[in-house]
Design an enzyme around this catalytic site. Structure first.
Site, PDB file in Angstrom:
ATOM      1  N   TYR A 211       0.848  -1.188   0.000  1.00 28.94           N
ATOM      2  CA  TYR A 211       0.000   0.000   0.000  1.00 28.94           C
ATOM      3  C   TYR A 211       0.888   1.243   0.000  1.00 28.94           C
ATOM      4  O   TYR A 211       1.196   1.829   1.039  1.00 28.94           O
ATOM      5  CB  TYR A 211      -0.942  -0.004   1.204  1.00 28.94           C
TER       6      TYR A 211
ATOM      7  N   HIS B  25      -1.759 -11.873   0.234  1.00 30.58           N
ATOM      8  CA  HIS B  25      -2.539 -10.829  -0.420  1.00 30.58           C
ATOM      9  C   HIS B  25      -3.334 -11.343  -1.624  1.00 30.58           C
ATOM     10  O   HIS B  25      -4.468 -10.918  -1.850  1.00 30.58           O
ATOM     11  CB  HIS B  25      -1.605  -9.702  -0.870  1.00 30.58           C
TER      12      HIS B  25
ATOM     13  N   SER C 202     -13.392  -3.176   0.132  1.00 27.16           N
ATOM     14  CA  SER C 202     -14.226  -2.295  -0.689  1.00 27.16           C
ATOM     15  C   SER C 202     -15.700  -2.574  -0.438  1.00 27.16           C
ATOM     16  O   SER C 202     -16.473  -2.793  -1.372  1.00 27.16           O
ATOM     17  CB  SER C 202     -13.883  -2.455  -2.176  1.00 27.16           C
ATOM     18  N   PRO C 203     -16.135  -2.561   0.831  1.00 27.18           N
ATOM     19  CA  PRO C 203     -17.496  -2.994   1.156  1.00 27.18           C
ATOM     20  C   PRO C 203     -18.586  -2.031   0.706  1.00 27.18           C
ATOM     21  O   PRO C 203     -19.761  -2.404   0.719  1.00 27.18           O
ATOM     22  CB  PRO C 203     -17.471  -3.084   2.690  1.00 27.18           C
ATOM     23  N   LEU C 204     -18.227  -0.814   0.296  1.00 23.91           N
ATOM     24  CA  LEU C 204     -19.243   0.167  -0.080  1.00 23.91           C
ATOM     25  C   LEU C 204     -19.498   0.208  -1.583  1.00 23.91           C
ATOM     26  O   LEU C 204     -20.225   1.086  -2.052  1.00 23.91           O
ATOM     27  CB  LEU C 204     -18.833   1.559   0.413  1.00 23.91           C
ATOM     28  N   GLY C 205     -18.929  -0.714  -2.325  1.00 26.17           N
ATOM     29  CA  GLY C 205     -19.121  -0.714  -3.776  1.00 26.17           C
ATOM     30  C   GLY C 205     -20.579  -0.800  -4.161  1.00 26.17           C
ATOM     31  O   GLY C 205     -21.307  -1.672  -3.712  1.00 26.17           O
TER      32      GLY C 205
END
Length: 297
Positions: free
Chosen positions: A53, A128, A208-211
Site C-alpha cells: 500500500y 494478499h 471495498s465494502p461500499l461498492g
C-alpha cells in the site's frame, strides 16, 4: 463498539481499511494520522494494511510506517489494536499491481513488515493474492513457516476461492483465522466464500465494502477516484438511510454485519469524519423488512 472475533482475538465489528491513506489520491500525512486517530477514538480496533500500500516505487511499506507512527503518537493504550497486514503483492510505481507468492518473497515481506510496524510478531498476517505461477500449497506453506518461527500469531488469505480456503485450512488448521475478499452490494460473487467462512468459523473481511452505494475512491482494486459520470439513481440503501436519518454508507455496513457474526467489513477512509461515520454503523440493527429490500439491490 460491537465486537467480533478473529481467531482468539476480539476486535471491533467494523475495521478501518488503511489503503486509501497511502495510494494515489492520498491525503497529507497530518490528515491521514488524524483519520487513524479518529477511528481509534470511536472504538475501532482492527486496521487492515499491506506492504504494497504505497504510491511510488521507492516507498514500499508507506502505509505500515504511517500506521506505526499513528499508534505511537496517540495518547493512551493501543495494545488492543490489531494491525492486520499482508504480503505477496508489489507495486513497481507505474500504477500497476503485480503478484509474488514465492515462499522466499513472503518471508522477506513479513520481515520488512515486522521492522516497519516495530513489533516482534504480527497479530494477523495475510497472503494478499494467489500467485498463478506458484503452487498455492507453497505460498500457504510459507505462512505455516512464519507461524512456526513465531513471526506471526495468526494467518489469513485474501482474494481466494472456496477450494483455496479449504486447502489453506488443511495446511494451517485453526490458525487460518480470516479470509479477505471483495464483497459489496455491487460485487456479491464472493457470497459462497462468505458462507463457507461462516460454517468454518473463520472471519470474513469484505474489502471495498461500499461498492455500489456511491462513486468513491474506496470502490475498486486501486481505490482511485473514478472519472466524473452521471449521477446514479438512488439505491434501496439510500431509501433506507433516508428513513433512518443516517447515511447510505452506514446502512451498507450494517447490511454487511447482518450477514453473519463472522463478517467484519473494513471500509476505507481518508477523513476523520468518514472513519467516525463507519464506526457508528456498528450500532445499527436492520429489520427483516429492511434487509429484504437491501438484499434485492
Amino acid at each position: 463498539m460491537l465486537t467480533r472475533r478473529i481467531g482468539n482475538t476480539s476486535v471491533s465489528a467494523i475495521g478501518l481499511g488503511a489503503m486509501p491513506l497511502s495510494v494515489e489520491g492520498r491525503p497529507d500525512r497530518a490528515r491521514a494520522i488524524a483519520t487513524v486517530h479518529a477511528a481509534l477514538d470511536e472504538g475501532i480496533t482492527l486496521i487492515d494494511t499491506a506492504d504494497s500500500y504505497h504510491w511510488h516505487a521507492d516507498e514500499r511499506g508507506h502505509n505500515e510506517e504511517l500506521l506505526a507512527r499513528a499508534l505511537a503518537t496517540r495518547p493512551g493504550d493501543t495494545s488492543d489494536v490489531l494491525i492486520a497486514t499482508k504480503g505477496g503483492r508489489t507495486r513497481p510505481g507505474d500504477g500497476t499491481w503485480t503478484v509474488n507468492g514465492t515462499p522466499e518473497h513472503i518471508r522477506r515481506a513479513c520481515e520488512g513488515s515486522l521492522r516497519r510496524l516495530g513489533v516482534e510478531a504480527i497479530g494477523l498476517y495475510q497472503l494478499h493474492k494467489p500467485d498463478p505461477d506458484v503452487p498455492w500449497s507453497d505460498s500457504v506453506g510459507a505462512l505455516r513457516d512464519l507461524l512456526d518461527a513465531g513471526l506471526i500469531r495468526a494467518a489469513g488469505v485474501s482474494n481466494v476461492t472456496c477450494d483455496q480456503i479449504r486447502e489453506a485450512r488443511a495446511v494451517l488448521g485453526d490458525l487460518l483465522v480470516s479470509v479477505q475478499n471483495r464483497y459489496s452490494p455491487r460485487y456479491r460473487d464472493s457470497l459462497p466464500e462468505l458462507r463457507l467462512c461462516d460454517r468454518l468459523g473463520i472471519a470474513f473481511l469484505p474489502w471495498s465494502p461500499l461498492g455500489g452505494i456511491t462513486p468513491s475512491a474506496l470502490d475498486g482494486p486501486g481505490r482511485v477516484p473514478p472519472p466524473p459520470r452521471p449521477k446514479s439513481p438512488p439505491t434501496p440503501f439510500h431509501a433506507v438511510a433516508g428513513e433512518r436519518g443516517t447515511t447510505p454508507q452506514e446502512i451498507c455496513l450494517a447490511w454487511h454485519l447482518s450477514h453473519s457474526p463472522h463478517v467484519i467489513p473494513i471500509p476505507g477512509a481518508t477523513r476523520p469524519e468518514t472513519a467516525r461515520s463507519s464506526a457508528r454503523a456498528a450500532a445499527l440493527t436492520l429489520t427483516r423488512e429492511e434487509l429484504a429490500r437491501l438484499d434485492g439491490g
